[in-house]
Design an enzyme around this catalytic site. Structure first.
Site, PDB file in Angstrom:
ATOM      1  N   ASP A  29      33.277   5.242  24.076  1.00 36.32           N
ATOM      2  CA  ASP A  29      34.017   6.501  24.090  1.00 36.32           C
ATOM      3  C   ASP A  29      35.292   6.279  24.895  1.00 36.32           C
ATOM      4  O   ASP A  29      35.336   5.425  25.791  1.00 36.32           O
ATOM      5  CB  ASP A  29      33.171   7.617  24.729  1.00 36.32           C
ATOM      6  CG  ASP A  29      33.627   9.014  24.313  1.00 36.32           C
ATOM      7  OD1 ASP A  29      34.760   9.387  24.674  1.00 36.32           O
ATOM      8  OD2 ASP A  29      32.872   9.719  23.633  1.00 36.32           O
ATOM      9  N   THR A 118      30.917  14.834  10.502  1.00 35.93           N
ATOM     10  CA  THR A 118      30.995  15.635   9.287  1.00 35.93           C
ATOM     11  C   THR A 118      32.315  15.367   8.577  1.00 35.93           C
ATOM     12  O   THR A 118      33.374  15.317   9.205  1.00 35.93           O
ATOM     13  CB  THR A 118      30.856  17.132   9.618  1.00 35.93           C
ATOM     14  OG1 THR A 118      29.680  17.316  10.400  1.00 35.93           O
ATOM     15  CG2 THR A 118      30.738  17.962   8.355  1.00 35.93           C
ATOM     16  N   ARG A 144      20.507  20.587  16.250  1.00 36.02           N
ATOM     17  CA  ARG A 144      20.850  21.830  16.937  1.00 36.02           C
ATOM     18  C   ARG A 144      21.362  21.503  18.333  1.00 36.02           C
ATOM     19  O   ARG A 144      20.785  20.663  19.020  1.00 36.02           O
ATOM     20  CB  ARG A 144      19.615  22.735  17.040  1.00 36.02           C
ATOM     21  CG  ARG A 144      19.105  23.251  15.720  1.00 36.02           C
ATOM     22  CD  ARG A 144      17.733  23.889  15.872  1.00 36.02           C
ATOM     23  NE  ARG A 144      16.712  22.898  16.197  1.00 36.02           N
ATOM     24  CZ  ARG A 144      15.441  23.190  16.443  1.00 36.02           C
ATOM     25  NH1 ARG A 144      15.043  24.455  16.415  1.00 36.02           N
ATOM     26  NH2 ARG A 144      14.574  22.235  16.723  1.00 36.02           N
ATOM     27  N   GLU A 145      22.434  22.178  18.727  1.00 40.28           N
ATOM     28  CA  GLU A 145      22.967  21.985  20.069  1.00 40.28           C
ATOM     29  C   GLU A 145      21.924  22.423  21.086  1.00 40.28           C
ATOM     30  O   GLU A 145      21.369  23.508  21.008  1.00 40.28           O
ATOM     31  CB  GLU A 145      24.248  22.807  20.234  1.00 40.28           C
ATOM     32  CG  GLU A 145      24.980  22.545  21.533  1.00 40.28           C
ATOM     33  CD  GLU A 145      26.313  23.263  21.590  1.00 40.28           C
ATOM     34  OE1 GLU A 145      26.564  23.974  22.575  1.00 40.28           O
ATOM     35  OE2 GLU A 145      27.095  23.129  20.629  1.00 40.28           O
ATOM     36  N   LYS A 197      25.486  17.905   3.562  1.00 42.12           N
ATOM     37  CA  LYS A 197      25.829  18.382   4.904  1.00 42.12           C
ATOM     38  C   LYS A 197      26.577  19.714   4.847  1.00 42.12           C
ATOM     39  O   LYS A 197      26.227  20.678   5.541  1.00 42.12           O
ATOM     40  CB  LYS A 197      26.672  17.331   5.629  1.00 42.12           C
ATOM     41  CG  LYS A 197      27.236  17.774   6.971  1.00 42.12           C
ATOM     42  CD  LYS A 197      26.161  18.065   7.984  1.00 42.12           C
ATOM     43  CE  LYS A 197      26.793  18.370   9.340  1.00 42.12           C
ATOM     44  NZ  LYS A 197      25.771  18.676  10.360  1.00 42.12           N
ATOM     45  N   ASN A 201      25.082  23.594   5.996  1.00 42.02           N
ATOM     46  CA  ASN A 201      25.644  24.432   7.050  1.00 42.02           C
ATOM     47  C   ASN A 201      26.241  25.721   6.496  1.00 42.02           C
ATOM     48  O   ASN A 201      26.198  26.767   7.157  1.00 42.02           O
ATOM     49  CB  ASN A 201      26.688  23.649   7.859  1.00 42.02           C
ATOM     50  CG  ASN A 201      26.052  22.843   8.971  1.00 42.02           C
ATOM     51  OD1 ASN A 201      24.855  22.934   9.212  1.00 42.02           O
ATOM     52  ND2 ASN A 201      26.841  22.040   9.659  1.00 42.02           N
ATOM     53  N   TYR A 242      15.653  32.422  11.480  1.00 42.36           N
ATOM     54  CA  TYR A 242      17.129  32.433  11.441  1.00 42.36           C
ATOM     55  C   TYR A 242      17.653  33.787  10.981  1.00 42.36           C
ATOM     56  O   TYR A 242      18.532  33.882  10.127  1.00 42.36           O
ATOM     57  CB  TYR A 242      17.627  31.315  10.516  1.00 42.36           C
ATOM     58  CG  TYR A 242      18.901  30.646  11.012  1.00 42.36           C
ATOM     59  CD1 TYR A 242      18.888  29.917  12.198  1.00 42.36           C
ATOM     60  CD2 TYR A 242      20.088  30.743  10.310  1.00 42.36           C
ATOM     61  CE1 TYR A 242      20.038  29.298  12.662  1.00 42.36           C
ATOM     62  CE2 TYR A 242      21.250  30.134  10.772  1.00 42.36           C
ATOM     63  CZ  TYR A 242      21.212  29.413  11.953  1.00 42.36           C
ATOM     64  OH  TYR A 242      22.362  28.815  12.421  1.00 42.36           O
ATOM     65  N   SER A 246      23.808  38.495  15.357  1.00 38.58           N
ATOM     66  CA  SER A 246      24.709  38.102  16.440  1.00 38.58           C
ATOM     67  C   SER A 246      26.037  38.802  16.195  1.00 38.58           C
ATOM     68  O   SER A 246      26.188  39.561  15.240  1.00 38.58           O
ATOM     69  CB  SER A 246      24.904  36.584  16.445  1.00 38.58           C
ATOM     70  OG  SER A 246      25.551  36.175  15.256  1.00 38.58           O
ATOM     71  N   CYS A 253      30.031  23.782  14.494  1.00 42.62           N
ATOM     72  CA  CYS A 253      29.829  23.330  13.113  1.00 42.62           C
ATOM     73  C   CYS A 253      30.097  24.374  12.033  1.00 42.62           C
ATOM     74  O   CYS A 253      30.856  24.127  11.098  1.00 42.62           O
ATOM     75  CB  CYS A 253      28.407  22.796  12.951  1.00 42.62           C
ATOM     76  SG  CYS A 253      28.102  21.285  13.884  1.00 42.62           S
ATOM     77  N   LYS A 256      33.871  25.519  10.905  1.00 42.68           N
ATOM     78  CA  LYS A 256      34.696  24.488  10.268  1.00 42.68           C
ATOM     79  C   LYS A 256      34.074  23.965   8.977  1.00 42.68           C
ATOM     80  O   LYS A 256      34.791  23.661   8.014  1.00 42.68           O
ATOM     81  CB  LYS A 256      34.966  23.336  11.239  1.00 42.68           C
ATOM     82  CG  LYS A 256      33.781  22.453  11.569  1.00 42.68           C
ATOM     83  CD  LYS A 256      34.145  21.411  12.618  1.00 42.68           C
ATOM     84  CE  LYS A 256      32.987  20.463  12.904  1.00 42.68           C
ATOM     85  NZ  LYS A 256      32.750  19.513  11.819  1.00 42.68           N
ATOM     86  N   ASP A 257      32.745  23.881   8.933  1.00 39.85           N
ATOM     87  CA  ASP A 257      32.099  23.335   7.744  1.00 39.85           C
ATOM     88  C   ASP A 257      32.213  24.287   6.555  1.00 39.85           C
ATOM     89  O   ASP A 257      32.365  23.849   5.410  1.00 39.85           O
ATOM     90  CB  ASP A 257      30.630  23.013   8.029  1.00 39.85           C
ATOM     91  CG  ASP A 257      30.476  21.828   8.977  1.00 39.85           C
ATOM     92  OD1 ASP A 257      31.509  21.312   9.455  1.00 39.85           O
ATOM     93  OD2 ASP A 257      29.336  21.428   9.256  1.00 39.85           O
ATOM     94  N   ARG A 314      32.696  26.505  22.938  1.00 41.95           N
ATOM     95  CA  ARG A 314      33.629  26.053  21.923  1.00 41.95           C
ATOM     96  C   ARG A 314      33.459  26.854  20.633  1.00 41.95           C
ATOM     97  O   ARG A 314      32.378  26.943  20.072  1.00 41.95           O
ATOM     98  CB  ARG A 314      33.356  24.556  21.667  1.00 41.95           C
ATOM     99  CG  ARG A 314      34.183  23.901  20.619  1.00 41.95           C
ATOM    100  CD  ARG A 314      33.868  22.415  20.551  1.00 41.95           C
ATOM    101  NE  ARG A 314      32.459  22.134  20.386  1.00 41.95           N
ATOM    102  CZ  ARG A 314      31.940  20.903  20.337  1.00 41.95           C
ATOM    103  NH1 ARG A 314      32.733  19.864  20.499  1.00 41.95           N
ATOM    104  NH2 ARG A 314      30.654  20.722  20.162  1.00 41.95           N
TER     105      ARG A 314
END
Length: 390
Positions: A29, A118, A144-145, A197, A201, A242, A246, A253, A256-257, A314
């Site tokens: 990194d 991605t 999952r974060e 992918k 999402n 799910y 919210s 993810c 943007k996805d 984020r």
């Protein structure tokens, strides 16, 4: 086998830990702090299992900022860096991945490159041609974060896009390290794997948007969202998962996805993909209006993070709510332990929770937790299940 993982984030660290059970690993990194954290046997991110791993496995992983050291002697190089959506390009910015592939080609053209970042549909196949003779495959992650290591050890499926023999080899590389042994494996073309992918999402974003719109309806009609959602979800075809509303889907993810998949639909008739994106914007605008109409003199924003136990905010929907409310010249205050200053984007930050909660007439919280229990009479949240104790 010698393996390099490029990118010290959720995906990179969890995959490095997974593969280190059987292989020699090095992480790469450009972030000196993250490299130092790995070399100091501590996790630079919040994830209970990852933190426990470092606590009990001292010096199990090493990291470097030196690309030559990381790439030259590796049999496989896994790319797990962020790909942000560029609104001007209407596509992911893949310049950083291009740079890595160019460097790998110059240092170790015989390595197998496995991209977990991605991608827009079509990128991997184009990269195979552009960076020949590199053997480049796409292996999407579904993590999952906050649960990244668990999901790496117990994945819902393993998907690999590339030539059949090479794809099978990559699938075997991961499967032999899993704690779950009966994991479905799907081998396909790179374009198909990239589509898996993005469609996965986008479906999740669509599900979030659906239950959010259900919640908007119940707010407008003064109905009990919990009762409706539980009864709707009792249908096995829908499922009781799910489905907790919210203020809008957010995080790194989903926003943007969905945009990338919609961009990939250019020239193909569709209505749903754009509607998912627009529904999220509509939801946040509705919530902002609903909050304003409550007429509170001082509004408190409780946490900017999207979910409990997250260590970042984020692309959080809470940032959009904050912006929308700030534009109305309302008196606002933020409680967010992750912030370091006394001001965030022109809004005062209160560090003492009790002072924050007592001074606000209305507290806006995307997700409820125990700290808010004594102040529930002044809290507004879409967290329907936590509100009902379920």
């Amino acid at each position: 086998m010698k393996i390099t993982v490029v990118g010290i984030g959720y995906v990179g660290i969890s995959n490095a830990i997974l593969l280190s059970q059987r292989h020699e690993l090095i992480l790469h990194d450009i972030d000196a702090a993250r490299v130092a954290s790995i070399n100091g046997s501590s996790s630079p991110i919040k994830d209970d299992l990852i933190e426990r791993f470092f606590a009990s496995h001292k010096d199990a992983l090493r990291a470097t900022q030196d690309a030559s050291e990381a790439y030259q002697n590796s049999d496989a190089i896994i790319i797990a860096i962020n790909t942000n959506y560029d609104e001007n390009l209407s596509a992911f910015d893949t310049a950083s991945i291009d740079g890595i592939l160019s460097r790998v080609k110059s240092l170790n053209a015989g390595a197998t490159v496995i991209i977990k970042s991605t991608l827009p549909i079509g990128y991997t196949q184009g990269a195979r041609e552009k960076f020949h003779p590199l053997n480049i495959l796409f292996c999407p992650e579904f993590l999952r974060e906050g649960r990244a290591l668990y999901d790496s050890l117990h994945p819902s499926r393993v998907v690999v896009g590339g030539p059949l023999d090479a794809a099978k080899g990559v699938a075997d590389l991961f499967c032999e390290c899993l704690e779950s042994k009966e994991v479905p494996v799907f081998l396909m073309s790179p374009d198909e794997a990239e589509a898996v992918k993005l469609f996965s999402n986008t479906y999740l974003a669509m599900r979030v948007a659906f239950f959010n719109e259900l919640h908007s309806y119940t707010l407008a009609k003064n109905l009990d969202a919990f009762k409706i959602i539980k009864a709707v979800s009792a249908d096995a075809r829908i499922g009781d998962h799910y489905n907790n509303p919210s203020f809008g889907y957010g995080g790194y993810c989903l926003p943007k996805d969905t945009k990338q998949l919609f961009a990939n639909f250019k020239g193909i008739p569709s209505e749903l993909m754009q509607a998912i994106i627009e529904s999220n914007a509509t939801r946040k605008a509705f919530i902002i209006t609903h909050i304003k109409e409550r007429g509170a003199k001082k509004i408190g924003i409780y946490r900017l993070v999207m979910k409990k136990d997250s260590d970042n905010f984020r692309n959080s929907a809470m940032l959009d709510l904050l912006e929308g409310l700030r534009d109305e010249n309302l008196q606002l205050c933020i409680y967010e332990p992750l912030l370091e200053g006394d001001d965030f984007e022109g809004v005062a930050v209160e560090r003492d929770f009790d002072a924050f909660a007592r001074s606000c007439d209305l507290i806006v919280a995307n997700r409820l937790d125990a700290a808010l229990e004594d102040f529930r009479h002044k809290v507004f949240s879409a967290d329907t299940f936590a509100d009902k104790g379920g």
